[in-house]
Design a protein around this motif. Sequence first.
Motif, PDB file in Angstrom:
ATOM      1  N   HIS A   1     -53.015  -0.799 -18.629  1.00 25.91           N
ATOM      2  CA  HIS A   1     -53.995  -1.174 -17.625  1.00 25.91           C
ATOM      3  C   HIS A   1     -54.171  -2.691 -17.624  1.00 25.91           C
ATOM      4  CE1 HIS A   1     -57.425  -0.749 -15.013  1.00 25.91           C
ATOM      5  NE2 HIS A   1     -58.114  -1.531 -15.815  1.00 25.91           N
ATOM      6  N   LEU A   2     -54.285  -3.239 -18.843  1.00 22.92           N
ATOM      7  CA  LEU A   2     -54.445  -4.666 -19.026  1.00 22.92           C
ATOM      8  C   LEU A   2     -53.247  -5.424 -18.449  1.00 22.92           C
ATOM      9  CD1 LEU A   2     -56.431  -6.511 -20.452  1.00 22.92           C
ATOM     10  CD2 LEU A   2     -55.116  -6.248 -22.534  1.00 22.92           C
ATOM     11  N   LEU A   3     -52.061  -4.885 -18.716  1.00 17.77           N
ATOM     12  CA  LEU A   3     -50.830  -5.518 -18.234  1.00 17.77           C
ATOM     13  C   LEU A   3     -50.804  -5.584 -16.715  1.00 17.77           C
ATOM     14  CD1 LEU A   3     -47.728  -4.362 -20.257  1.00 17.77           C
ATOM     15  CD2 LEU A   3     -48.622  -6.643 -19.905  1.00 17.77           C
ATOM     16  N   ARG A   4     -51.195  -4.483 -16.095  1.00 15.99           N
ATOM     17  CA  ARG A   4     -51.206  -4.470 -14.631  1.00 15.99           C
ATOM     18  C   ARG A   4     -52.180  -5.519 -14.105  1.00 15.99           C
ATOM     19  NH1 ARG A   4     -50.029   1.322 -14.614  1.00 15.99           N
ATOM     20  NH2 ARG A   4     -52.173   1.693 -15.205  1.00 15.99           N
TER      21      ARG A   4
ATOM     22  N   GLU B   1     -43.227   3.815 -20.023  1.00 16.27           N
ATOM     23  CA  GLU B   1     -43.917   2.548 -19.877  1.00 16.27           C
ATOM     24  C   GLU B   1     -43.423   1.786 -18.655  1.00 16.27           C
ATOM     25  OE1 GLU B   1     -45.211   0.988 -23.529  1.00 16.27           O
ATOM     26  OE2 GLU B   1     -43.938  -0.735 -23.186  1.00 16.27           O
ATOM     27  N   VAL B   2     -42.095   1.755 -18.541  1.00 11.96           N
ATOM     28  CA  VAL B   2     -41.490   1.053 -17.419  1.00 11.96           C
ATOM     29  C   VAL B   2     -41.895   1.723 -16.113  1.00 11.96           C
ATOM     30  CG1 VAL B   2     -39.292   0.489 -16.356  1.00 11.96           C
ATOM     31  CG2 VAL B   2     -39.569   0.271 -18.812  1.00 11.96           C
ATOM     32  N   GLU B   3     -41.867   3.044 -16.107  1.00 13.47           N
ATOM     33  CA  GLU B   3     -42.198   3.772 -14.880  1.00 13.47           C
ATOM     34  C   GLU B   3     -43.615   3.476 -14.428  1.00 13.47           C
ATOM     35  OE1 GLU B   3     -40.555   7.950 -15.989  1.00 13.47           O
ATOM     36  OE2 GLU B   3     -40.014   7.444 -13.938  1.00 13.47           O
ATOM     37  N   LEU B   4     -44.513   3.306 -15.422  1.00 15.74           N
ATOM     38  CA  LEU B   4     -45.918   3.136 -15.082  1.00 15.74           C
ATOM     39  C   LEU B   4     -46.276   1.708 -14.719  1.00 15.74           C
ATOM     40  CD1 LEU B   4     -47.483   5.434 -17.784  1.00 15.74           C
ATOM     41  CD2 LEU B   4     -47.534   5.773 -15.311  1.00 15.74           C
ATOM     42  N   VAL B   5     -45.613   0.748 -15.330  1.00 12.59           N
ATOM     43  CA  VAL B   5     -46.063  -0.631 -15.205  1.00 12.59           C
ATOM     44  C   VAL B   5     -45.149  -1.513 -14.368  1.00 12.59           C
ATOM     45  CG1 VAL B   5     -46.726  -2.675 -16.517  1.00 12.59           C
ATOM     46  CG2 VAL B   5     -47.154  -0.427 -17.472  1.00 12.59           C
ATOM     47  N   CYS B   6     -43.833  -1.281 -14.474  1.00 14.52           N
ATOM     48  CA  CYS B   6     -42.903  -2.284 -13.962  1.00 14.52           C
ATOM     49  C   CYS B   6     -42.483  -2.039 -12.526  1.00 14.52           C
ATOM     50  CB  CYS B   6     -41.661  -2.330 -14.844  1.00 14.52           C
ATOM     51  SG  CYS B   6     -42.063  -2.660 -16.546  1.00 14.52           S
ATOM     52  N   SER B   7     -42.249  -3.139 -11.822  1.00 17.23           N
ATOM     53  CA  SER B   7     -41.717  -3.029 -10.476  1.00 17.23           C
ATOM     54  C   SER B   7     -40.195  -2.986 -10.510  1.00 17.23           C
ATOM     55  CB  SER B   7     -42.181  -4.209  -9.624  1.00 17.23           C
ATOM     56  OG  SER B   7     -41.762  -5.429 -10.209  1.00 17.23           O
ATOM     57  N   HIS B   8     -39.622  -3.672 -11.500  1.00 18.15           N
ATOM     58  CA  HIS B   8     -38.168  -3.739 -11.606  1.00 18.15           C
ATOM     59  C   HIS B   8     -37.714  -3.382 -13.007  1.00 18.15           C
ATOM     60  CE1 HIS B   8     -38.933  -5.879  -7.943  1.00 18.15           C
ATOM     61  NE2 HIS B   8     -37.648  -5.857  -7.654  1.00 18.15           N
ATOM     62  N   VAL B   9     -36.457  -2.988 -13.100  1.00 17.92           N
ATOM     63  CA  VAL B   9     -35.916  -2.578 -14.389  1.00 17.92           C
ATOM     64  C   VAL B   9     -34.556  -3.227 -14.612  1.00 17.92           C
ATOM     65  CG1 VAL B   9     -35.251  -0.620 -15.829  1.00 17.92           C
ATOM     66  CG2 VAL B   9     -37.006  -0.323 -14.094  1.00 17.92           C
ATOM     67  N   ALA B  10     -34.349  -3.697 -15.832  1.00 11.77           N
ATOM     68  CA  ALA B  10     -32.999  -4.091 -16.245  1.00 11.77           C
ATOM     69  C   ALA B  10     -32.705  -3.293 -17.497  1.00 11.77           C
ATOM     70  CB  ALA B  10     -32.925  -5.580 -16.526  1.00 11.77           C
ATOM     71  N   ILE B  11     -31.563  -2.639 -17.521  1.00 14.87           N
ATOM     72  CA  ILE B  11     -31.208  -1.854 -18.696  1.00 14.87           C
ATOM     73  C   ILE B  11     -30.099  -2.569 -19.439  1.00 14.87           C
ATOM     74  CG2 ILE B  11     -30.322   0.351 -19.538  1.00 14.87           C
ATOM     75  CD1 ILE B  11     -31.649   1.658 -17.134  1.00 14.87           C
TER      76      ILE B  11
ATOM     77  N   ILE C   1     -25.915  -6.053 -19.561  1.00 13.12           N
ATOM     78  CA  ILE C   1     -26.812  -5.449 -18.585  1.00 13.12           C
ATOM     79  C   ILE C   1     -26.021  -4.351 -17.888  1.00 13.12           C
ATOM     80  CG2 ILE C   1     -28.094  -5.813 -16.455  1.00 13.12           C
ATOM     81  CD1 ILE C   1     -29.472  -7.263 -18.591  1.00 13.12           C
ATOM     82  N   VAL C   2     -26.483  -3.097 -18.008  1.00 12.53           N
ATOM     83  CA  VAL C   2     -25.731  -1.997 -17.409  1.00 12.53           C
ATOM     84  C   VAL C   2     -26.355  -1.531 -16.101  1.00 12.53           C
ATOM     85  CG1 VAL C   2     -24.609  -1.179 -19.494  1.00 12.53           C
ATOM     86  CG2 VAL C   2     -26.914  -0.405 -18.973  1.00 12.53           C
ATOM     87  N   ALA C   3     -27.588  -1.923 -15.851  1.00 11.17           N
ATOM     88  CA  ALA C   3     -28.213  -1.567 -14.583  1.00 11.17           C
ATOM     89  C   ALA C   3     -29.348  -2.537 -14.318  1.00 11.17           C
ATOM     90  CB  ALA C   3     -28.763  -0.150 -14.627  1.00 11.17           C
ATOM     91  N   ARG C   4     -29.545  -2.838 -13.025  1.00 10.32           N
ATOM     92  CA  ARG C   4     -30.579  -3.806 -12.698  1.00 10.32           C
ATOM     93  C   ARG C   4     -31.038  -3.534 -11.279  1.00 10.32           C
ATOM     94  NH1 ARG C   4     -34.161  -6.386 -11.603  1.00 10.32           N
ATOM     95  NH2 ARG C   4     -34.356  -8.548 -10.973  1.00 10.32           N
ATOM     96  N   ASP C   5     -32.256  -3.054 -11.111  1.00 12.76           N
ATOM     97  CA  ASP C   5     -32.739  -2.710  -9.774  1.00 12.76           C
ATOM     98  C   ASP C   5     -34.242  -2.458  -9.831  1.00 12.76           C
ATOM     99  OD1 ASP C   5     -32.636  -2.084  -7.058  1.00 12.76           O
ATOM    100  OD2 ASP C   5     -30.774  -0.957  -7.324  1.00 12.76           O
ATOM    101  N   THR C   6     -34.793  -2.001  -8.698  1.00 12.48           N
ATOM    102  CA  THR C   6     -36.188  -1.598  -8.747  1.00 12.48           C
ATOM    103  C   THR C   6     -36.256  -0.281  -9.500  1.00 12.48           C
ATOM    104  OG1 THR C   6     -36.032  -0.349  -6.717  1.00 12.48           O
ATOM    105  CG2 THR C   6     -36.683  -2.655  -6.514  1.00 12.48           C
ATOM    106  N   ALA C   7     -37.413   0.017 -10.022  1.00 18.22           N
ATOM    107  CA  ALA C   7     -37.558   1.210 -10.844  1.00 18.22           C
ATOM    108  C   ALA C   7     -37.178   2.458 -10.060  1.00 18.22           C
ATOM    109  CB  ALA C   7     -38.987   1.302 -11.365  1.00 18.22           C
ATOM    110  N   SER C   8     -37.629   2.522  -8.784  1.00 14.84           N
ATOM    111  CA  SER C   8     -37.383   3.744  -8.009  1.00 14.84           C
ATOM    112  C   SER C   8     -35.914   3.894  -7.623  1.00 14.84           C
ATOM    113  CB  SER C   8     -38.265   3.756  -6.751  1.00 14.84           C
ATOM    114  OG  SER C   8     -38.167   2.518  -6.094  1.00 14.84           O
ATOM    115  N   SER C   9     -35.247   2.776  -7.316  1.00 11.44           N
ATOM    116  CA  SER C   9     -33.852   2.947  -6.885  1.00 11.44           C
ATOM    117  C   SER C   9     -32.930   3.213  -8.073  1.00 11.44           C
ATOM    118  CB  SER C   9     -33.380   1.745  -6.076  1.00 11.44           C
ATOM    119  OG  SER C   9     -33.348   0.605  -6.862  1.00 11.44           O
ATOM    120  N   ILE C  10     -33.318   2.747  -9.248  1.00  8.55           N
ATOM    121  CA  ILE C  10     -32.525   3.105 -10.435  1.00  8.55           C
ATOM    122  C   ILE C  10     -32.582   4.601 -10.653  1.00  8.55           C
ATOM    123  CG2 ILE C  10     -32.608   3.112 -12.963  1.00  8.55           C
ATOM    124  CD1 ILE C  10     -32.160   0.370 -12.984  1.00  8.55           C
TER     125      ILE C  10
END
Lengths: 320, 249
Positions: free
Chosen positions: A173-176, A193-203, A209-218
């Motif tokens: 909550h604080l992070l948001r 955690e990523v699903e709840l807080v982040c707009s983008h993801v890099a794996i 780096i094996v993947a890099r996109d928005t959380a939903s499109s990944i």
Amino acid sequence: MIEVQDLSKSFGPVRALDRVSFTVEEGQILGFLGPNGAGKSTTMRILTGFLPGDGGTVRVAGHDVAKESLQVRRATGYLPEGVPLYPEMRVGEYLRFRARLKGLQRSRKTELIARALESTGVADVERRVIGTLSRGYRQRVGLADALLAEPKVLILDEPTVGLDPEQVRQFRHLLREVGRDRTVILSTHILSEVELVCSHVAIIHRGRIVARDTASSIRRRFGGLERVVAEVAGPLKEVRAALGKDPRVARVSAAAGDTYHRFTLEPAGGEDLRETVFKVVRDGGWLLRELRRESVSLEDAFVDIIGGASGRSPGVEEAR
Amino acid sequence: MTALRNVWAVLLREVAAYFLSPVAWIVITLFLLVNGATFSYFTSYFQGHPRQITLVVESLFGFALFWILPLSPILTMRLFAEEKRTGSLELLMTAPVTEAHVALGKFLAAQAFYCLIWASLLPFFAILDVLGEPDWGPILTTYTGVVFLGLLTNALGCLASAWTRNQLVSAIVALSGNLLLFYVTLAQGLIPADAIEVQRVLHYLSFTHHFDGDFFQGSLDVRYLFFYGSLAASLIFLSVLSLEARKWR
């Protein structure tokens, strides 16, 4: 705000980072995701200027990390893994020390410290000795320090490790809250955690780096779409073959049970496969006990992406 | 200006950390206890004779000088080793400060605390001043010698601490260095007296000689002070390099 281009780093013979590239735009919250030892901490240490990279360029807030390290450090707030604070100091003392170190002007210091204490909810423990605080509070004191100089960029390394579920919830909550007007990169190996807080993801996996996109499109790209789970009583092989015959079904996996077997179907396109399952079961004269859709989580996507590579990369994250 | 502020910030924290750790209090207590015992022993037959006062002063300093050997290693062992062990060095070095600021701040904090401990001898001299008329000249020159020698031993301790993440290792390395300095005096006895050049070098290096032959007598040989100071500066420079060494691996 953060531009990483072809960043490489080796510790002796161990290649910790291999031509890592990604960017984080202003206002984004990037989840930096990977198993232990993938190179998350190493990347963050390079971003903050604690370690230099071997090759490639890193720019944070418009400054080159290698050449203008001090400017980068002024623009960044950093929370290292494990939150190493001085246990003998009081919270207020510690923040005043950090404020002095960060060169905050005397006139603004008191106000900024108060604001950091307030926004992270540690004002009530200002007079407590850090060593006596709970893990959750220490984490917040670390975050208060990171926020102290009102940095444009926030770099958080595994910020929720060691917190209990309630503390994790509060921390998110604080992070948001603090991420609203900042660029944040946070590393984690916890997917929810990523699903709840982040707009983008890099794996990141084994230094790449094996993947890099928005959380939903990944989630869409790697996890397929909605799966269908069905429990059917019938001869396992026959049911499986019958279900797989439909061209709209991309893959069928089966788990044997006593009478009922569990089948998981992945669609080739965006179709709902529940009708197919029902028809197949009816035509075969078998029994159907359960039929439901299951949306693919980021966790499945993650396992999919790195699952092919067995074993773990060497523990370069431990290297300091 | 920024540099000064950063050094000051580090120094303040480190001095505060001394008072927050039990080690410092134990050292102060022992120092006062042992020197108090020495003082009361040498003043037990005190009749106010000027020669007697000189003897008390010399004994007090003479015994206290042995403290040089373990004092600096104990005061400096925590400085970097602890930060490396807990990982707080990472937070420190990702603040907008340079390695030199940090090393200098920490070194000066150790030096300040070292001076404070030595200042605890002052009340004894004040008592002597009430009882008789001590010669303040040798007291002041010895103090100067102690402060400058402290620059050297504290810098050595800093370097040892910057090398390791284990406080005990740091203390042992620094103590070994100090003992090496101390044994220079003994080495003089092993080398033939007619090897004058070697003897001169050893004499120049031996801090016990500097105190016995110079500072205790009320004279200040600036060469010795320069020797301590310049060696200290080199050691601090090496400490800065050791801190930066993480970037070269």
